[in-house]
Design a protein around this motif. Structure first.
Motif, PDB file in Angstrom:
ATOM      1  N   LYS A 446       0.861  -1.144  -0.004  1.00 44.64           N
ATOM      2  CA  LYS A 446      -0.009  -0.168  -0.131  1.00 44.64           C
ATOM      3  C   LYS A 446       0.823   1.073   0.020  1.00 44.64           C
ATOM      4  CE  LYS A 446      -3.511   2.403   2.478  1.00 44.64           C
ATOM      5  NZ  LYS A 446      -4.577   2.242   3.777  1.00 44.64           N
ATOM      6  N   GLU A 447       1.928   1.083   0.715  1.00 43.25           N
ATOM      7  CA  GLU A 447       2.720   2.435   0.630  1.00 43.25           C
ATOM      8  C   GLU A 447       3.330   2.442  -0.638  1.00 43.25           C
ATOM      9  OE1 GLU A 447       3.650   4.889   3.182  1.00 43.25           O
ATOM     10  OE2 GLU A 447       2.112   3.518   4.095  1.00 43.25           O
ATOM     11  N   ILE A 449       1.838   2.461  -3.490  1.00 39.77           N
ATOM     12  CA  ILE A 449       0.761   2.989  -4.289  1.00 39.77           C
ATOM     13  C   ILE A 449       0.763   4.644  -3.756  1.00 39.77           C
ATOM     14  CG2 ILE A 449      -1.628   2.971  -4.752  1.00 39.77           C
ATOM     15  CD1 ILE A 449      -1.473   0.020  -4.251  1.00 39.77           C
ATOM     16  N   LYS A 450       0.858   4.593  -2.409  1.00 43.99           N
ATOM     17  CA  LYS A 450       0.767   5.963  -1.775  1.00 43.99           C
ATOM     18  C   LYS A 450       2.021   6.771  -1.972  1.00 43.99           C
ATOM     19  CE  LYS A 450       1.018   8.089   2.832  1.00 43.99           C
ATOM     20  NZ  LYS A 450       0.941   7.827   4.358  1.00 43.99           N
ATOM     21  N   TRP A 470      -7.588   8.441   2.366  1.00 47.31           N
ATOM     22  CA  TRP A 470      -7.030   9.075   0.962  1.00 47.31           C
ATOM     23  C   TRP A 470      -8.096   9.713   0.353  1.00 47.31           C
ATOM     24  CZ3 TRP A 470      -3.728   4.633  -1.694  1.00 47.31           C
ATOM     25  CH2 TRP A 470      -2.661   4.168  -0.800  1.00 47.31           C
ATOM     26  N   ASN A 506      -2.028  -9.191  -5.745  1.00 46.45           N
ATOM     27  CA  ASN A 506      -3.077  -8.431  -5.285  1.00 46.45           C
ATOM     28  C   ASN A 506      -3.313  -7.366  -6.184  1.00 46.45           C
ATOM     29  OD1 ASN A 506      -0.557  -7.112  -4.792  1.00 46.45           O
ATOM     30  ND2 ASN A 506      -1.496  -5.933  -2.968  1.00 46.45           N
ATOM     31  N   SER A 513      -7.911   1.422  -5.376  1.00 47.90           N
ATOM     32  CA  SER A 513      -7.097   2.511  -4.810  1.00 47.90           C
ATOM     33  C   SER A 513      -6.570   3.234  -5.770  1.00 47.90           C
ATOM     34  CB  SER A 513      -5.818   1.632  -3.725  1.00 47.90           C
ATOM     35  OG  SER A 513      -5.182   0.907  -4.755  1.00 47.90           O
TER      36      SER A 513
END
Length: 655
Positions: A446-447, A449-450, A470, A506, A513
Motif C-alpha cells: 500500500k505504501e 501506491i501511496k 485518501w 493483489n 485505490s
C-alpha cells in the motif's frame, strides 16, 4: 594466398570461421580477389573499379555467438570488427531515436549533422589507435526522494563506439551468463526475475536480501579486465575498453578522473556490470549445489499414520454391508481426511533436507533458503567474504537482511513472502488439494501506491478519528494543457504503473485505490480548468461508463481521447523457464538511416550531393513554419537527409 571465393578465418584455430565463403561474381568478370584485414575487395574488369564488400553484422555476430556457451573458449582479433562500417550503421540505427542524443557532450556535438564522414573518421582513428573517448559531461537530475542523481552524458561518437562494443560483448557473453541473471539482457526483465522467483522459491523458510554498497561506482577496473581476459584474448580490444573506464567526467569545467566504476551514462556500463557480477552468479550456483542435501523432505509421521488409516477405511467400506458400520466408517474417513488437509505434509525441521535458490537483477539479488537461521548467517558471511576478496566490493551489513519467509522481504519494488495457507481447491478429479501452501506471493504494498500517487500530486492524505483517509486532488499545474492532453498524460501514468505491478497477486486491488484516486483526480483537474463542478464534468464527458474528450486530428477530423478503462486484472500469462527458451541470435535492425545517407540525395531539394542527417528531439516541437519542418512532419520522422546548401539554410533559420 587464400583460395578464390573464400574468406579468412577470424579466430585462430576456430572450427567455425567468421569469414565464410562469399558469393562469386561471374567468372568472366572476376579476375582476382585480395584480402585486407576486415574487408574484402572485388576487381571488375569492365571498369577496373574496386567494389568494397563489408561483412554483414548479423552474420558476424551470430557466428561469434556459436562459442558463447563454451566456458574455455577465448576470442581473438575482435578489435578489427570495429573497422566494419556496417557495424556502425547498425549501431546508429539502434540508438538514433533516443532523445538524449540531442544533448551535447563535452565536445559540444550531438547526433545532429550525422554523416558518413563522421563514421569514417571514427574508424580511421580506431585503426591507428589514436581514438580517445571524451570525458562524460556530468549533470544532476532530481530523484523521487528529493536528492540528486549524477548522470553522465557521453559524446555521440563515443556512444556509437560503445554501442558497437556492446553488441560484440553481448554476443560473446549472452550464452555464458547464468539463467539466474535478469538485468539488462535480451528477453529478460524485472518481470522475468520476479516470475522466476515465484516459480523456483516455493517452500523457502528464509530470505536473504542482498545490498552491494555503491556497486556501479566501485567496480574495480583491474578485476573487470582480469575477468574479461578469461574470455577475450585481444589486447587492443581490452585496451579500448580500459580507455572508456578511465575517460573520466567533466563537472563545472573541472576534469575528474575515474579510478573505479563503469562509464558515467555509458551504453556499455550495463553489460560490463553483468560481466563483473557473472562471477558472483557462478559462485552462487556452485554454493547452491554444495548446500543442497536430500532428495525429498522427510514425511510427517502423523500424516503417514492418518493416510494408512484412510486407505484402510476406504478398503473396508467396499467390504462391509452393515449400514450402521458403513455410516460410522464414512464419518471417520471424512474426519481423518479433514485432519490431513490441515497438517503439514513434510517435516519442516528436517535436518537432512536443504535447498538454496538465487535470483539477481542488476545489483539487486535475493536468496531463498530452506534451512536454519544460523545457516543463513553463515551464507551471508560467505557472500560478504567472496565479494570483498574476489570482486573488491562491500556488502552493506545493515541492508543485507535475513528475513523469515512468512514476513515480507523487498525485491524490485515488490514485497515477497511465502504463503502459509491450508485452504483447499478441488482438482479436475474433484479431489481436494492444497494449492496455495508454500507458494511465493508477489505483493504490491500500500505504501508504494501511496508514494506513487503523492509523487504525481494526485493524493491528499487526511486523518479522521485516528484513521488514514485518501482523497483525490486536482493537478493545478496541468490546467494550461488541452483536455485531451491531460487525459493522455493520465493514461500514460496509469498504464506505466499498472504494467509494472500487473503480475502482483493483489494487482486487482489497484482499481480500488490507485485507479479510483487517478480517475477522480482527473475529474477534479477538469473541474479546475473549466471552472465547474466534478458532477458537471462527469455529465458532460462521461457516457455509458466511458469518459472521453474530443479533439481535432491532423486532417481536421474529430477524434476522441478515451480515459483508461481496461481494468486492473492480474496478468498470469508471463511464463519463464530455468533457461532461455531460444538461443541468442542477433537481429540487424532496418538500415534505413544508413541507406538514406549512402544514397546521398537531399530529401529537401532532391539534389545528389554531399549530405548529412538533420535530427530533431521531438516532432511535436516543429510548428510547420518552414519547408523542412513540414517535410519532417509529413514523413513522420525525426530525421531528414539534407545537402550542404539546405543544411546551411536550416542552421541559419532561413529555410
Amino acid at each position: 594466398m587464400p583460395k578464390l571465393g573464400c574468406r579468412k578465418a577470424m579466430n585462430k584455430g576456430s572450427e567455425n570461421p567468421i569469414w565464410q565463403r562469399s558469393s562469386r561474381s561471374s567468372p568472366s568478370k572476376l579476375i582476382a580477389c585480395t584480402w585486407r584485414r576486415g574487408t574484402a575487395y572485388n576487381f571488375n574488369t569492365n571498369n577496373g573499379k574496386r567494389e568494397r564488400r563489408m561483412r554483414n553484422p548479423e552474420k558476424v555476430l551470430n557466428i561469434l555467438s556459436v562459442h558463447s556457451k563454451e566456458l574455455r573458449y577465448k576470442y581473438e582479433r575482435l578489435y578489427r570488427i570495429l573497422f566494419n562500417e556496417q557495424m556502425f550503421y547498425t549501431a546508429y540505427q539502434r540508438i538514433h531515436a533516443k532523445p538524449g542524443n540531442m544533448t551535447p557532450g563535452t565536445d559540444g556535438r550531438t547526433i545532429d549533422q550525422m554523416g558518413i564522414e563522421r563514421i569514417e573518421k571514427l574508424i580511421a582513428d580506431l585503426k591507428s589507435e589514436v581514438y580517445t573517448p571524451n570525458p562524460a559531461r556530468r549533470i544532476y537530475i532530481p530523484k523521487k526522494n528529493g536528492k540528486l542523481r549524477p548522470l553522465g552524458i557521453p559524446s555521440f561518437e563515443d556512444k556509437l563506439v560503445q554501442e558497437v562494443i556492446r553488441m560484440i560483448l553481448e554476443t560473446i557473453y549472452e550464452g555464458h551468463f547464468e539463467w539466474t541473471s535478469h538485468g539488462f539482457r535480451p528477453h529478460k526483465s524485472c518481470h522475468t526475475a520476479l516470475k522466476s522467483l515465484q516459480n523456483n522459491f516455493n517452500g523457502s523458510k528464509w530470505f536473504i536480501e542482498g545490498d552491494i554498497k555503491g556497486f556501479f561506482d566501485n567496480i574495480d577496473h583491474n578485476v573487470l579486465i582480469g575477468i574479461m581476459k578469461e574470455r577475450i584474448e585481444d589486447e587492443k580490444f581490452l585496451r579500448l575498453i580500459r580507455k572508456f573506464l578511465k575517460a573520466g567526467y567533466m563537472e563545472e569545467c573541472h576534469f575528474n578522473n575515474t579510478y573505479s566504476g563503469t562509464p558515467q551514462g555509458g551504453i556499455i556500463s550495463p553489460i560490463l556490470a553483468n560481466i563483473y557480477l557473472d562471477k558472483f552468479d557462478k559462485y552462487m550456483e556452485e554454493y547452491a549445489m554444495r548446500f543442497k542435501n536430500g532428495e525429498v523432505r522427510q514425511r510427517n509421521k502423523e500424516i503417514s499414520k492418518l493416510n494408512n488409516r484412510v486407505h484402510y477405511l476406504k478398503k473396508r467400506l467396499k467390504e462391509v454391508d452393515d449400514a450402521e458400520k458403513t455410516a460410522s466408517m464414512a464419518e471417520e474417513l471424512r474426519e481423518k481426511q479433514k485432519q490431513i488437509l490441515h497438517m503439514p505434509s513434510g517435516n519442516d525441521m528436517d535436518k537432512m533436507f536443504r535447498r538454496l535458490k538465487y535470483v539477481r537483477y542488476a545489483d539487486d539479488f535475493l536468496i531463498g533458503v530452506i534451512g536454519t537461521k544460523d545457516e543463513c548467517k553463515t551464507i551471508k558471511a560467505d557472500i560478504s567474504k567472496y565479494m570483498q576478496e574476489m570482486l573488491q566490493l562491500e556488502m552493506s551489513d545493515e541492508k543485507t537482511l535475513i528475513t523469515n519467509a512468512q514476513d515480507h522481504a523487498k525485491f524490485l519494488g515488490y514485497e515477497i513472502y511465502v504463503r502459509k495457507d491450508y485452504a483447499t481447491k478441488r482438482n479436475s478429479n474433484g479431489t481436494l488439494r492444497r494449492y496455495f501452501n508454500g507458494n511465493v506471493v508477489l505483493h504490491l504494498p500500500k505504501e508504494v501506491i501511496k508514494k506513487k500517487l503523492t509523487a504525481l500530486q494526485t493524493l491528499k492524505v487526511e486523518t479522521l478519528k485516528g484513521k488514514e483517509v485518501w482523497k483525490p486532488t486536482g493537478r493545478t499545474y496541468l490546467i494550461d494543457n488541452d483536455l485531451h492532453e491531460i487525459v493522455a498524460r493520465y493514461n500514460t501514468e496509469i498504464r506505466g504503473f499498472y504494467n509494472y505491478y500487473s503480475i502482483a497477486n493483489n494487482a486487482s486491488a489497484l482499481g480500488r485505490s490507485f485507479g479510483y484516486i487517478m480517475e477522480y483526480s482527473l475529474y477534479k483537474t477538469f473541474a479546475q480548468k473549466l471552472n465547474c463542478s466534478v458532477r458537471e464534468v462527469m455529465n458532460k464527458y462521461r457516457k455509458d461508463k466511458v469518459f472521453a474528450t474530443p479533439y481535432t486530428g491532423a486532417k481536421g477530423e474529430t477524434k476522441y481521447r478515451v480515459f483508461y478503462n481496461e481494468g486492473f486484472k492480474r496478468k498470469t500469462d508471463l511464463g519463464t523457464s530455468k533457461c532461455d527458451n531460444l538461443p541468442y541470435l542477433f537481429k540487424t535492425p532496418s538500415s534505413s538511416l544508413a541507406e538514406r545517407l549512402i544514397e546521398s540525395r537531399c530529401e529537401l531539394c532532391g539534389e545528389n550531393d554531399k549530405v548529412v542527417m538533420h535530427h530533431v528531439r521531438k516532432l511535436s516541437l516543429l510548428n510547420g513554419e518552414n519547408e523542412w519542418e513540414r517535410k519532417m512532419r509529413k514523413m513522420h520522422r525525426k530525421t531528414l537527409v539534407v545537402c550542404e546548401r539546405c543544411n546551411s539554410k536550416i542552421q541559419s533559420g532561413n529555410s
